[in-house]
Motif scaffolding. Structure first.
Motif, PDB file in Angstrom:
ATOM      1  N   TYR A  77      24.121  -5.049 -15.165  1.00  0.00           N
ATOM      2  CA  TYR A  77      23.548  -5.353 -13.857  1.00  0.00           C
ATOM      3  C   TYR A  77      24.522  -5.038 -12.724  1.00  0.00           C
ATOM      4  O   TYR A  77      24.101  -4.730 -11.608  1.00  0.00           O
ATOM      5  CB  TYR A  77      23.063  -6.797 -13.819  1.00  0.00           C
ATOM      6  CG  TYR A  77      21.946  -7.016 -14.821  1.00  0.00           C
ATOM      7  CD1 TYR A  77      20.682  -6.485 -14.602  1.00  0.00           C
ATOM      8  CD2 TYR A  77      22.181  -7.684 -16.022  1.00  0.00           C
ATOM      9  CE1 TYR A  77      19.667  -6.631 -15.524  1.00  0.00           C
ATOM     10  CE2 TYR A  77      21.168  -7.836 -16.958  1.00  0.00           C
ATOM     11  CZ  TYR A  77      19.920  -7.304 -16.705  1.00  0.00           C
ATOM     12  OH  TYR A  77      18.916  -7.435 -17.631  1.00  0.00           O
ATOM     13  N   ASP A  78      25.820  -5.084 -13.019  1.00  0.00           N
ATOM     14  CA  ASP A  78      26.807  -4.596 -12.043  1.00  0.00           C
ATOM     15  C   ASP A  78      26.540  -3.128 -11.741  1.00  0.00           C
ATOM     16  O   ASP A  78      26.524  -2.699 -10.574  1.00  0.00           O
ATOM     17  CB  ASP A  78      28.229  -4.735 -12.607  1.00  0.00           C
ATOM     18  CG  ASP A  78      28.634  -6.179 -12.812  1.00  0.00           C
ATOM     19  OD1 ASP A  78      29.704  -6.568 -12.323  1.00  0.00           O
ATOM     20  OD2 ASP A  78      27.899  -6.927 -13.470  1.00  0.00           O
ATOM     21  N   ALA A  82      23.637  -4.932  -8.878  1.00  0.00           N
ATOM     22  CA  ALA A  82      23.300  -6.349  -8.723  1.00  0.00           C
ATOM     23  C   ALA A  82      24.346  -7.217  -9.414  1.00  0.00           C
ATOM     24  O   ALA A  82      24.053  -7.881 -10.417  1.00  0.00           O
ATOM     25  CB  ALA A  82      21.914  -6.622  -9.292  1.00  0.00           C
ATOM     26  N   ARG A  84      25.542 -10.010  -8.732  1.00  0.00           N
ATOM     27  CA  ARG A  84      25.222 -11.445  -8.774  1.00  0.00           C
ATOM     28  C   ARG A  84      24.386 -11.807 -10.002  1.00  0.00           C
ATOM     29  O   ARG A  84      24.273 -12.983 -10.355  1.00  0.00           O
ATOM     30  CB  ARG A  84      24.475 -11.849  -7.509  1.00  0.00           C
ATOM     31  CG  ARG A  84      25.334 -11.794  -6.243  1.00  0.00           C
ATOM     32  CD  ARG A  84      24.540 -12.266  -5.041  1.00  0.00           C
ATOM     33  NE  ARG A  84      25.351 -12.232  -3.821  1.00  0.00           N
ATOM     34  CZ  ARG A  84      24.906 -12.578  -2.618  1.00  0.00           C
ATOM     35  NH1 ARG A  84      23.648 -12.988  -2.478  1.00  0.00           N
ATOM     36  NH2 ARG A  84      25.695 -12.520  -1.568  1.00  0.00           N
ATOM     37  N   TRP A  85      23.796 -10.799 -10.631  1.00  0.00           N
ATOM     38  CA  TRP A  85      22.975 -11.024 -11.815  1.00  0.00           C
ATOM     39  C   TRP A  85      23.763 -10.824 -13.105  1.00  0.00           C
ATOM     40  O   TRP A  85      23.184 -10.707 -14.178  1.00  0.00           O
ATOM     41  CB  TRP A  85      21.761 -10.105 -11.795  1.00  0.00           C
ATOM     42  CG  TRP A  85      20.709 -10.560 -10.839  1.00  0.00           C
ATOM     43  CD1 TRP A  85      20.696 -10.366  -9.482  1.00  0.00           C
ATOM     44  CD2 TRP A  85      19.548 -11.317 -11.145  1.00  0.00           C
ATOM     45  NE1 TRP A  85      19.590 -10.944  -8.923  1.00  0.00           N
ATOM     46  CE2 TRP A  85      18.857 -11.537  -9.934  1.00  0.00           C
ATOM     47  CE3 TRP A  85      18.997 -11.817 -12.320  1.00  0.00           C
ATOM     48  CZ2 TRP A  85      17.665 -12.235  -9.860  1.00  0.00           C
ATOM     49  CZ3 TRP A  85      17.815 -12.524 -12.257  1.00  0.00           C
ATOM     50  CH2 TRP A  85      17.157 -12.731 -11.041  1.00  0.00           C
ATOM     51  N   PHE A 401      14.218  -5.418 -13.640  1.00  0.00           N
ATOM     52  CA  PHE A 401      15.185  -4.544 -12.979  1.00  0.00           C
ATOM     53  C   PHE A 401      14.818  -3.079 -13.156  1.00  0.00           C
ATOM     54  O   PHE A 401      14.946  -2.282 -12.225  1.00  0.00           O
ATOM     55  CB  PHE A 401      16.597  -4.809 -13.521  1.00  0.00           C
ATOM     56  CG  PHE A 401      17.374  -5.786 -12.692  1.00  0.00           C
ATOM     57  CD1 PHE A 401      18.275  -5.341 -11.734  1.00  0.00           C
ATOM     58  CD2 PHE A 401      17.188  -7.144 -12.832  1.00  0.00           C
ATOM     59  CE1 PHE A 401      18.975  -6.237 -10.950  1.00  0.00           C
ATOM     60  CE2 PHE A 401      17.880  -8.056 -12.060  1.00  0.00           C
ATOM     61  CZ  PHE A 401      18.779  -7.597 -11.111  1.00  0.00           C
ATOM     62  N   ARG A 405      13.990  -2.395  -9.579  1.00  0.00           N
ATOM     63  CA  ARG A 405      15.287  -2.131  -8.949  1.00  0.00           C
ATOM     64  C   ARG A 405      15.608  -0.637  -8.940  1.00  0.00           C
ATOM     65  O   ARG A 405      16.254  -0.133  -8.022  1.00  0.00           O
ATOM     66  CB  ARG A 405      16.381  -2.891  -9.707  1.00  0.00           C
ATOM     67  CG  ARG A 405      17.756  -2.822  -9.065  1.00  0.00           C
ATOM     68  CD  ARG A 405      17.915  -3.875  -7.992  1.00  0.00           C
ATOM     69  NE  ARG A 405      19.192  -3.790  -7.301  1.00  0.00           N
ATOM     70  CZ  ARG A 405      19.663  -4.728  -6.490  1.00  0.00           C
ATOM     71  NH1 ARG A 405      18.953  -5.826  -6.292  1.00  0.00           N
ATOM     72  NH2 ARG A 405      20.816  -4.583  -5.884  1.00  0.00           N
TER      73      ARG A 405
END
Length: 453
Positions: A77-78, A82, A84-85, A401, A405
């Motif tokens: 997710y980095d 994202a 924070r996820w 995501f 995303r």
């Protein structure tokens, strides 16, 4: 620390590694029971439809994200912008660790029963196989020894890395696994009275298909294909840029399903045949009871059963190992990249962690049986928490995501191997639609049904 990220060396090796991660214990004891009890051929037909329309698109998505991000599961997710996820990545890492805790225990049981088969211990049809199994799993030291043996067998492939370990091991193991289970199925189908079991497994009964069966089929497919466990994210990071992910996912899904059906033909007809010969009711129950209690008695009653028992429990062990290798690799990759360990050190660290948890799960069948979590022993709690919570939560976040995303053009470009795919373009648009709109709803329904039903 590795200087360059590893890759699968060949297309065949990659397919067999992916298929090996999917083919596991659930194919041998859960799918045959579910199919037989829920409409036989009708369940299999519905399962195939759900596999092709929902499960394989999600399978493609996970492999695609793995190749796009080229990192361990905690950093996915980095890399998708994202950070924070990142906690969701740690859920994905936790999932195979928790599964391995009880999976290695069952893998140890398969080692034990293969040893017993090789020493021709299943020769008395009327022996107390239920008592023997219960006594074994509740004892203190013997299950622990077999659990460790199983994990050492598993880790042998991971020590060699992707090309010289996982891929190299997957080719012969999947070949032997396929041959042995086919031989067992052939022998099973030739037994007197086996035809009733074959009908029970394959003849469609659409009257049994309802909403609950659909959810059961979807849940089994997700579990069987290793969706949401981090395996496909990790293996996807080893896939070459120009590989056609669509065909890889389709081939993996069909191999897994074909193996499950063959496993059903190896087990259900044999149980019915022996019941027919003995004038008893077929004991077609789910879970370990079918494999470790019912089948030893079946093999003892079967002409040539000693050899078939060896082949079957060899198949069981190989199926368990191929799946365990892939789960262990998720953890190993984390320690390599986040703790900057060498592969050997990462494998050893992962083994120590899983051995500790595995011993606790094993002892919860006996010495630690008094410890209860939500009314379950530790072994059962780990099983339920992964299937009902961790896998579904991880899968849900992943498809959200992927569908919302990542823009459609970027998703399809990665999925097609950057325009190298020969697969029709409309298929990829269908995949994107399913991942964006349908899969999240389906996963939520599975999650709620697991919790509420």
């Amino acid at each position: 620390m590795e200087k360059k990220r590893e890759r699968f060396d060949s297309h065949v090796g990659m397919i067999l590694a992916m298929a090996g991660s999917a083919v596991g214990l659930g194919n041998l004891w859960r799918f045959p029971f579910l199919a037989a009890q829920n409409g036989g051929g009708a369940f299999i037909f519905v399962y195939l439809i759900l596999l092709l329309t929902i499960c394989i698109p999600v399978l493609m998505t996970e492999i695609t994200l793995g190749r796009k991000c080229r990192t361990n599961v905690t950093r996915v997710y980095d890399n998708l912008g994202a950070p924070r996820w990142r906690w969701a990545g740690f859920i994905t890492l936790l999932t195979p660790i928790v599964i391995m805790a009880f999976y290695t225990v069952v893998g140890g049981w398969s080692v034990k029963y293969l040893v017993q088969a090789c020493t021709f211990s299943f020769t008395a049809p009327d022996a107390d196989y239920s008592g023997a199994f219960g006594g074994f799993i509740s004892s203190t030291w013997e299950p622990l020894v077999y659990t460790i043996i199983f994990l050492v067998i598993t880790a042998a492939a991971n020590f060699g890395g992707v090309k010289n370990g996982i891929e190299k091991f997957s080719k012969p193991m999947m070949t032997v696994l396929s041959v042995t289970i086919i031989l067992v199925a052939i022998r099973s189908l030739t037994l007197p009275g086996a035809s009733e079991g074959t009908k029970y497994l394959l003849i469609p009964d659409f009257s049994k298909i309802d909403g609950k069966v659909l959810i059961t089929a979807l849940g089994q497919a997700f579990m069987s294909l290793s969706i949401g466990i981090g395996i496909l994210l990790t293996y996807g990071s080893y896939v070459k840029t120009k590989e056609d992910i669509a065909m890889t996912a389709i081939t993996t899904g069909l191999i897994d399903t074909l193996f499950a059906i063959i496993a059903g033909l190896a087990i259900i007809p044999a149980v019915y045949a022996i019941a027919f010969m003995n004038g008893t009711t077929p004991a077609v129950n789910a879970g370990p009871g079918l494999v470790f209690i019912t089948l030893p008695g079946v093999f003892a009653s079967m002409p040539g059963g000693s050899i078939i028992a060896i082949l079957f429990f060899l198949s069981l062990l190989l199926a368990a190992v191929t799946s365990a290798i892939s789960m262990l690799e998720v953890v190993v990759r984390y320690f390599i990249e986040e703790w900057k360990q060498s592969r050997n050190a990462a494998v050893i660290t992962s083994m120590i962690l899983i051995i500790i948890l595995g011993c606790i799960c094993s002892l919860s069948q006996g010495t630690l049986s008094g410890i209860s979590i939500l009314g379950m022993n530790i072994f059962d709690f780990f099983d339920v928490i992964t299937s009902d919570v961790l896998i579904t939560v991880g899968s849900l976040i992943m498809v959200l995501f992927a569908g919302w995303r990542i823009n459609k053009a970027g998703f399809l470009d990665e999925l097609t191997g950057h325009n190298s795919s020969s697969t029709p373009r409309w298929i990829f648009s269908f995949v994107y639609f399913m991942v964006r709109w349908v899969a999240p709803i389906i996963i939520i329904v599975i999650m709620l049904s697991n919790i509420l039903l």
